[in-house]
Scaffold this motif. Structure first.
Motif, short mmCIF file in Angstrom:
data_model
loop_
_atom_site.label_atom_id
_atom_site.label_comp_id
_atom_site.label_asym_id
_atom_site.label_seq_id
_atom_site.Cartn_x
_atom_site.Cartn_y
_atom_site.Cartn_z
N ASP A 186 3.16 14.32 9.26
CA ASP A 186 3.19 12.92 9.67
C ASP A 186 1.78 12.33 9.72
OD1 ASP A 186 5.90 13.35 9.97
OD2 ASP A 186 5.82 13.50 12.16
N TYR A 187 0.84 13.10 10.26
CA TYR A 187 -0.55 12.63 10.30
C TYR A 187 -1.09 12.44 8.89
CZ TYR A 187 -0.86 14.14 15.26
OH TYR A 187 -0.68 14.28 16.62
N ILE A 188 -0.85 13.44 8.05
CA ILE A 188 -1.39 13.41 6.69
C ILE A 188 -0.80 12.25 5.90
CG2 ILE A 188 -1.45 14.66 4.49
CD1 ILE A 188 -1.50 17.25 6.19
N ARG A 189 0.48 12.00 6.08
CA ARG A 189 1.11 10.91 5.37
C ARG A 189 0.50 9.58 5.78
NH1 ARG A 189 4.17 5.94 5.61
NH2 ARG A 189 5.42 5.86 3.70
N PHE A 190 0.25 9.39 7.09
CA PHE A 190 -0.35 8.14 7.56
C PHE A 190 -1.76 7.97 7.01
CE2 PHE A 190 -2.73 5.58 10.61
CZ PHE A 190 -1.91 4.48 10.74
N LEU A 191 -2.55 9.05 7.03
CA LEU A 191 -3.93 8.97 6.53
C LEU A 191 -3.98 8.77 5.02
CD1 LEU A 191 -5.61 11.77 8.66
CD2 LEU A 191 -5.87 9.29 8.91
N THR A 192 -2.92 9.13 4.34
CA THR A 192 -2.85 8.94 2.89
C THR A 192 -2.46 7.52 2.53
OG1 THR A 192 -2.24 11.26 2.57
CG2 THR A 192 -1.78 9.75 0.75
N THR A 193 -1.52 6.96 3.26
CA THR A 193 -1.02 5.62 2.93
C THR A 193 -1.87 4.50 3.54
OG1 THR A 193 0.51 5.67 4.82
CG2 THR A 193 1.34 6.44 2.68
N LEU A 194 -2.55 4.76 4.64
CA LEU A 194 -3.34 3.71 5.28
C LEU A 194 -4.37 3.09 4.34
CD1 LEU A 194 -3.96 2.15 7.90
CD2 LEU A 194 -5.62 3.96 8.47
N PRO A 195 -5.15 3.89 3.59
CA PRO A 195 -6.12 3.28 2.67
C PRO A 195 -5.48 2.40 1.61
CG PRO A 195 -6.64 5.59 3.03
CD PRO A 195 -5.28 5.36 3.63
N TYR A 196 -4.27 2.74 1.17
CA TYR A 196 -3.60 1.90 0.17
C TYR A 196 -3.34 0.51 0.73
CZ TYR A 196 0.09 -0.22 -2.56
OH TYR A 196 0.83 -1.12 -3.28
N HIS A 197 -2.94 0.45 1.99
CA HIS A 197 -2.61 -0.84 2.59
C HIS A 197 -3.84 -1.63 3.03
CE1 HIS A 197 1.77 -0.35 2.77
NE2 HIS A 197 1.56 0.91 3.07
N THR A 198 -4.98 -0.95 3.20
CA THR A 198 -6.14 -1.63 3.81
C THR A 198 -7.35 -1.75 2.88
OG1 THR A 198 -6.99 0.46 4.71
CG2 THR A 198 -5.47 -0.81 6.09
N ARG A 199 -7.38 -1.05 1.77
CA ARG A 199 -8.60 -0.95 0.97
C ARG A 199 -9.12 -2.28 0.46
NH1 ARG A 199 -5.28 2.00 -3.89
NH2 ARG A 199 -4.33 0.11 -4.78
N ARG B 269 -4.08 -14.60 10.40
CA ARG B 269 -2.68 -14.17 10.43
C ARG B 269 -2.33 -13.36 9.19
NH1 ARG B 269 -0.55 -19.98 12.50
NH2 ARG B 269 -0.74 -19.63 14.75
N PHE B 270 -2.85 -13.78 8.06
CA PHE B 270 -2.59 -13.07 6.81
C PHE B 270 -3.12 -11.63 6.90
CE2 PHE B 270 -4.37 -11.63 2.73
CZ PHE B 270 -3.22 -11.60 1.95
N LEU B 271 -4.36 -11.47 7.36
CA LEU B 271 -4.97 -10.14 7.44
C LEU B 271 -4.28 -9.28 8.49
CD1 LEU B 271 -8.73 -11.15 7.17
CD2 LEU B 271 -7.29 -10.16 5.39
N SER B 272 -3.87 -9.89 9.60
CA SER B 272 -3.13 -9.14 10.62
C SER B 272 -1.81 -8.64 10.05
CB SER B 272 -2.88 -10.02 11.84
OG SER B 272 -4.08 -10.40 12.45
N GLY B 273 -1.17 -9.47 9.23
CA GLY B 273 0.07 -9.06 8.58
C GLY B 273 -0.14 -7.92 7.60
N CYS B 274 -1.28 -7.95 6.91
CA CYS B 274 -1.60 -6.86 5.97
C CYS B 274 -1.72 -5.52 6.70
CB CYS B 274 -2.91 -7.17 5.24
SG CYS B 274 -2.84 -8.56 4.09
N LEU B 275 -2.42 -5.53 7.83
CA LEU B 275 -2.55 -4.30 8.61
C LEU B 275 -1.21 -3.90 9.21
CD1 LEU B 275 -4.50 -2.14 9.56
CD2 LEU B 275 -5.06 -3.57 11.53
N GLY B 276 -0.45 -4.90 9.63
CA GLY B 276 0.87 -4.61 10.19
C GLY B 276 1.79 -3.94 9.20
N ARG B 277 1.63 -4.25 7.92
CA ARG B 277 2.47 -3.61 6.89
C ARG B 277 2.19 -2.11 6.81
NH1 ARG B 277 2.51 -8.69 4.39
NH2 ARG B 277 0.41 -8.50 3.53
N ALA B 278 0.95 -1.72 7.05
CA ALA B 278 0.62 -0.29 7.05
C ALA B 278 1.36 0.42 8.17
CB ALA B 278 -0.89 -0.09 7.21
N PHE B 279 1.42 -0.21 9.34
CA PHE B 279 2.12 0.38 10.48
C PHE B 279 3.63 0.37 10.25
CE2 PHE B 279 -1.56 -1.46 13.21
CZ PHE B 279 -2.44 -0.57 12.60
N SER B 280 4.12 -0.70 9.64
CA SER B 280 5.56 -0.80 9.35
C SER B 280 5.99 0.28 8.37
CB SER B 280 5.87 -2.18 8.78
OG SER B 280 7.23 -2.29 8.42
#
Length: 227
Positions: free
Chosen positions: A29-42, A97-108
């Protein structure tokens, strides 16, 4: 109201699982989050430091400027480019709001993964992630140390080096050729000063992220730890 992320600003971002649930139940679970987070935030921020704990996490992120956002969009897929291109016409509030939504998509994305994997339903995170603007260099350094020392402060480890899911070990053993270009090491005045500052950091020594976190649920035979 959702947290707004201001361009060209550094934020301490943190959030927590709902109730007594956990965000991460095993290493995958940790590894998956650390792998996908950069995709959503880079394309809109740089992650300067992080620490993932079972039921919450801390991120230190630098939101890029509006011009950087448009430049980085050129390396993304067409759908994302079209969405980002609209930011040039946004007001500061709309962009926040746009940027907050972008980060929120990573959490979603992580929430959907956990719900599917563990056959659960409903929200995984508390409503709206928290954020604090980094106001000065001293506060910046304290936040970095606080993030990295989270596993120690919660009683999970005796040293931040022993916790696999934070940025401390990477920074501690960063190849020398990369050290001069690292913003966090420069903030501390160099690699050796970075290490010394963490070794001298004392839990509760006049610093708090101003966040009342819920207890972390450990294994059934262990006591809970408080933020």
């Amino acid at each position: 109201m959702k947290a707004l992320l201001i361009p060209n600003t550094i934020f301490h971002v943190y959030t927590h699982a709902v109730g007594s649930d956990n965000l991460f139940r095993d290493p995958d679970d940790y590894i998956r989050f650390l792998t996908t987070l950069p995709y959503h935030t880079r394309y809109f921020c740089d992650i300067q430091a992080y620490c993932l704990m079972p039921n919450h996490f801390h991120l230190l992120i630098r939101i890029c400027s509006k011009s950087e956002l448009l430049e980085r969009a050129l390396f993304e897929d067409v759908k994302r480019i079209n969405r980002i291109d609209k930011t040039r016409f946004m007001t500061d509030e709309e962009l926040g709001r746009f940027l907050s939504g972008c980060l929120g998509r990573a959490f979603s994305s992580h929430s959907q993964y956990v719900n599917k994997r563990y056959e659960r339903m409903g929200n995984l995170f508390i409503s709206n992630f928290k954020r604090k603007v980094i106001t000065d260099e001293e506060y910046h350094r304290n936040v970095v140390k606080y993030i990295h020392m989270n596993p120690v402060n919660h009683g999970f480890e005796v040293s931040p080096l022993n916790w696999a899911f934070s940025s401390y070990s990477y920074m501690r053993f960063m190849p020398e050729k990369h050290r001069e270009d690292d913003d966090i090491l420069r903030l501390f005045g160099g690699h050796s000063s970075f290490i010394a500052a963490h070794e001298d950091f004392k839990s509760g020594a006049g610093f708090s992220p101003d966040y009342n976190n819920k207890p972390i649920k450990k294994k059934d035979n262990e006591e809970d730890a408080n933020e």
